[in-house]
Design an enzyme around this catalytic site. Structure first.
Site, PDB file in Angstrom:
ATOM      1  N   ASP A  23      20.120 -26.813  20.334  1.00  0.00           N
ATOM      2  CA  ASP A  23      20.286 -26.380  18.947  1.00  0.00           C
ATOM      3  C   ASP A  23      21.434 -27.211  18.377  1.00  0.00           C
ATOM      4  O   ASP A  23      22.595 -26.956  18.662  1.00  0.00           O
ATOM      5  CB  ASP A  23      20.620 -24.876  18.904  1.00  0.00           C
ATOM      6  CG  ASP A  23      20.975 -24.376  17.504  1.00  0.00           C
ATOM      7  OD1 ASP A  23      20.848 -25.157  16.539  1.00  0.00           O
ATOM      8  OD2 ASP A  23      21.386 -23.200  17.384  1.00  0.00           O
ATOM      9  N   LYS A  87      25.578 -32.773  10.237  1.00  0.00           N
ATOM     10  CA  LYS A  87      24.145 -32.472  10.094  1.00  0.00           C
ATOM     11  C   LYS A  87      23.717 -32.509   8.626  1.00  0.00           C
ATOM     12  O   LYS A  87      22.588 -32.841   8.308  1.00  0.00           O
ATOM     13  CB  LYS A  87      23.858 -31.100  10.713  1.00  0.00           C
ATOM     14  CG  LYS A  87      22.395 -30.673  10.687  1.00  0.00           C
ATOM     15  CD  LYS A  87      22.240 -29.367  11.439  1.00  0.00           C
ATOM     16  CE  LYS A  87      20.860 -28.771  11.324  1.00  0.00           C
ATOM     17  NZ  LYS A  87      20.743 -27.537  12.111  1.00  0.00           N
ATOM     18  N   GLU A 187      13.716 -24.674  13.684  1.00  0.00           N
ATOM     19  CA  GLU A 187      14.603 -23.613  14.178  1.00  0.00           C
ATOM     20  C   GLU A 187      13.960 -22.225  14.116  1.00  0.00           C
ATOM     21  O   GLU A 187      14.045 -21.471  15.095  1.00  0.00           O
ATOM     22  CB  GLU A 187      15.922 -23.636  13.402  1.00  0.00           C
ATOM     23  CG  GLU A 187      16.787 -24.835  13.776  1.00  0.00           C
ATOM     24  CD  GLU A 187      17.884 -25.137  12.775  1.00  0.00           C
ATOM     25  OE1 GLU A 187      18.066 -24.331  11.833  1.00  0.00           O
ATOM     26  OE2 GLU A 187      18.546 -26.173  12.910  1.00  0.00           O
ATOM     27  N   ASP A 211      18.392 -16.758   8.798  1.00  0.00           N
ATOM     28  CA  ASP A 211      19.362 -17.561   9.561  1.00  0.00           C
ATOM     29  C   ASP A 211      20.622 -17.784   8.725  1.00  0.00           C
ATOM     30  O   ASP A 211      20.630 -18.573   7.778  1.00  0.00           O
ATOM     31  CB  ASP A 211      18.713 -18.902   9.925  1.00  0.00           C
ATOM     32  CG  ASP A 211      19.587 -19.753  10.847  1.00  0.00           C
ATOM     33  OD1 ASP A 211      20.800 -19.453  10.970  1.00  0.00           O
ATOM     34  OD2 ASP A 211      19.071 -20.714  11.439  1.00  0.00           O
TER      35      ASP A 211
END
Length: 620
Positions: A23, A87, A187, A211
């Protein structure tokens, strides 16, 4: 060289080794694997340092790299050399992130182009791919140290909304870290797998995955049918997360203690202390009714849960509004959702859990560690790809990447290897020369960054593009790969409707050994390939900058002083001299100097143009 078996159904090299699930997060990253005895996924906690690795990279004065918890300490003491939230930059151009540049404490280079962003640290330039690779390397090393075995293959997760470019950048980062990336998994799909949803082939479910991480939030609605995960809709905010909860507490304490905000911002040590205390308070309030502490014995850090909930209510409400929009896009009502899954450490806040459960009308699933759930799901996907779960169907995938040649002889991937087929993907391109009326489309197959190292499948010319300035035509190149492995490539110029297409069979004439060799070569030459690509990209950026500046000076020289023209010519020559060096840092430093020196000119000429236009005159 030793023989390596290959499974053509997954396109993956078969060796007796652990395949990990990773992850790669904005704030934190984790690596997990399937325990060989109980066959359950477990997040790796190397040397008891915890499962979480902060996604932070620090470059020391001596040029060494520190990743993770130790790097976090430098966020306030040496922010210019400490990279976080990389990211957010993956697969992005400066134009994509320009409005958020103040969010970052480090220097993001603006080359005023569609080129991918670069980060300057001292005299060196790094791409988000290189920086992400440093985080992946740390995860890989932790896994190898903990498992006492080499780790060469991985499944890496990305947000459901990541586009082609961002997914390819994630693959490249894995390759640079010495990992063969077997698959890029969404994800929310990984989270659902971790909860055992979608493993039964006969199961049909509609799932919501909420999330809420440290700095990002997204909600995804998934449809799961016969082991196929389809993203029905996604919504969220890439600049909203648990950090906002911390900031709300800090602002409350500043007000309660009658501190001056500007003074706090200037005192880096106090800022860090407040941030750490706020994070501690947030965690405490998940299980206690109040938190009490002090800083330096003078600043009172007391807060009660009901005050905290009042402070964060607007932020939580924004996430619920995103849920409402995602449901509307999926054309579903809350009662049609079979399961709600909570992901991200910030979902531990009771108010968040209650708000989500209330919106969907059912208790959300939060029995698994929300920090670890995505990595656990990635480990399950890795186990499936390893062939250890015979009960799960794996769709056919393409064993080698398919793409086209772009400037400098680079391979631009359109369909990455291990993509499920049938599939369709495309990218948009434009011309590089004024008045260009033809475009050559060269189709390649392979894993290397330079097309000369890959296998050429086809080539055709898109003719009849209307003569326009460079950058104006919009050409869509689409790859359609059907269930029989037949690839159709079509190119369409959107303004004129000019179209051309070709059909090829990528696997035709390739033996298993040749596919195996191509995969091995891509891993062996990963670092050299990436370095070569970066030098070519730096040269392309430099050539575009030279063209733009020379043309600007030629047209608007009358508005520049003799000293400015002389300095510009000197910097232009320095950039021309840097081009043959073959060193991307030397080239990009010369680009950066020229860009910083000339960028004020454009603003000045624009102001003169506006004044003259208002006076009824026109500037050429």
């Amino acid at each position: 060289m030793a023989k390596v078996a290959i499974n053509l159904s997954t396109g993956s090299i078969q060796q007796e080794e652990v395949i990990v699930g990773i992850d790669l997060g904005t704030t934190n990253s984790l690596v997990a694997y399937i325990h060989p005895e109980d066959k359950k996924p477990i997040a790796i906690n190397d040397q008891g340092r915890g499962t979480i690795v902060p996604s932070v990279v620090h470059f020391t004065q001596t040029g060494e790299t520190i990743v993770g918890t130790e790097a976090k300490d430098y966020l306030t003491t040496d922010p210019a050399k400490t990279i976080y939230s990389v990211k957010r930059l993956l697969g992005k151009s400066y134009k994509d992130v320009g409005e958020h540049k103040d969010y970052f404490g480090y220097k993001i280079i603006d080359d005023d182009s569609e080129g991918l962003v670069k980060i300057r640290v001292g005299d060196k330039f790094y791409s988000p791919i290189e920086l992400s690779a440093e985080i992946l390397k740390e995860l890989r090393e932790r896994a190898e140290h903990s498992l006492k075995t080499p780790v060469n293959r991985a499944v890496i997760t990305v947000p459901a909304y990541f586009n082609d470019s961002q997914r390819q950048a994630t693959r490249d980062a894995g390759k640079l870290a010495g990992l063969e990336v077997l698959r890029i998994v969404n994800e929310p799909t990984a989270a659902a797998l971790a909860y055992g949803i979608g493993i039964d082939q006969n199961e049909e479910k509609t799932v919501a995955v909420y999330d809420l991480g440290g700095g990002t939030f997204d909600i995804s609605i998934l449809s799961i049918h016969q082991g196929i995960f389809e993203v029905l809709s996604t919504n969220g905010n890439t600049y909203l997360g648990g950090d906002d909860f911390d900031r709300a507490i800090i602002n409350h304490w500043i007000q309660e203690n009658q501190l001056i905000a500007d003074t706090v911002n200037e005192d880096k040590n106090l800022q860090q202390e407040l941030r750490l205390r706020a994070e501690e308070a947030k965690k405490t309030l998940s299980s206690q009714p109040a938190y009490t502490g002090t800083i330096n014995g003078t600043i009172d850090c007391h807060i009660e849960r009901h005050t905290f909930e009042t402070l964060i209510a607007p932020t939580v409400a924004r996430t619920i509004e995103s849920c409402r929009m995602a449901m509307a896009d999926a054309k579903l009502q809350p009662e049609q959702i079979d399961a709600v899954i909570m992901v991200g450490g910030s979902t531990r806040v009771p108010m968040v859990y209650e708000a989500v459960s209330e919106f969907f009308g059912k208790p959300a699933n939060n029995t698994l560690n929300p920090d670890e759930v995505v990595s656990l799901g990635a480990a399950i996907q890795a186990d499936i790809l390893a062939g250890n779960r015979k009960d799960i169907l794996l769709l056919d995938v393409t064993p080698l990447t398919l793409g086209i040649e772009t400037m400098g002889g680079l391979m631009d991937s359109i369909i990455p290897r291990n993509s499920k087929i049938p599939t369709k993907a495309g990218r948009q391109y434009t011309t590089s020369i004024d008045g260009q009326v033809n475009m050559k489309i060269s189709v390649y197959q392979g894993e290397r960054d330079l097309v000369q190292e890959n296998r050429k499948l086809a080539e055709f010319d898109l003719k009849g593009i209307p003569a326009m300035p460079a950058g104006f035509p919009k050409v869509d190149v689409n790859f359609i790969l059907n269930a029989d492995g037949i690839l159709k490539v079509e190119a369409i110029e959107l303004r004129s409707g000019v179209r051309q297409e070709v059909e090829v069979k990528p696997q035709y004439g390739l033996t298993d050994e040749q596919v195996e060799q191509m995969l091995m070569d891509s891993i062996t030459h990963a670092r050299d390939d990436v370095n070569t690509r970066m030098v070519i990209e730096a040269r392309t950026t430099a050539e575009q900058m030279l063209y733009q500046v020379e043309r600007f000076v030629e047209k608007n020289g009358q508005h520049l002083t003799a000293e400015e023209i002389e300095l510009t010519r000197t910097n232009l020559q320095n950039l021309k001299d840097a081009l043959p060096s073959g060193d991307k840092n030397t080239i990009l430093k010369a680009v950066d100097i020229l860009e910083e020196q000339t960028s004020p000119f454009a603003e000045r000429v624009m102001q003169i143009s506006i004044k003259q236009a208002m006076a009824g005159k026109k500037i050429e």
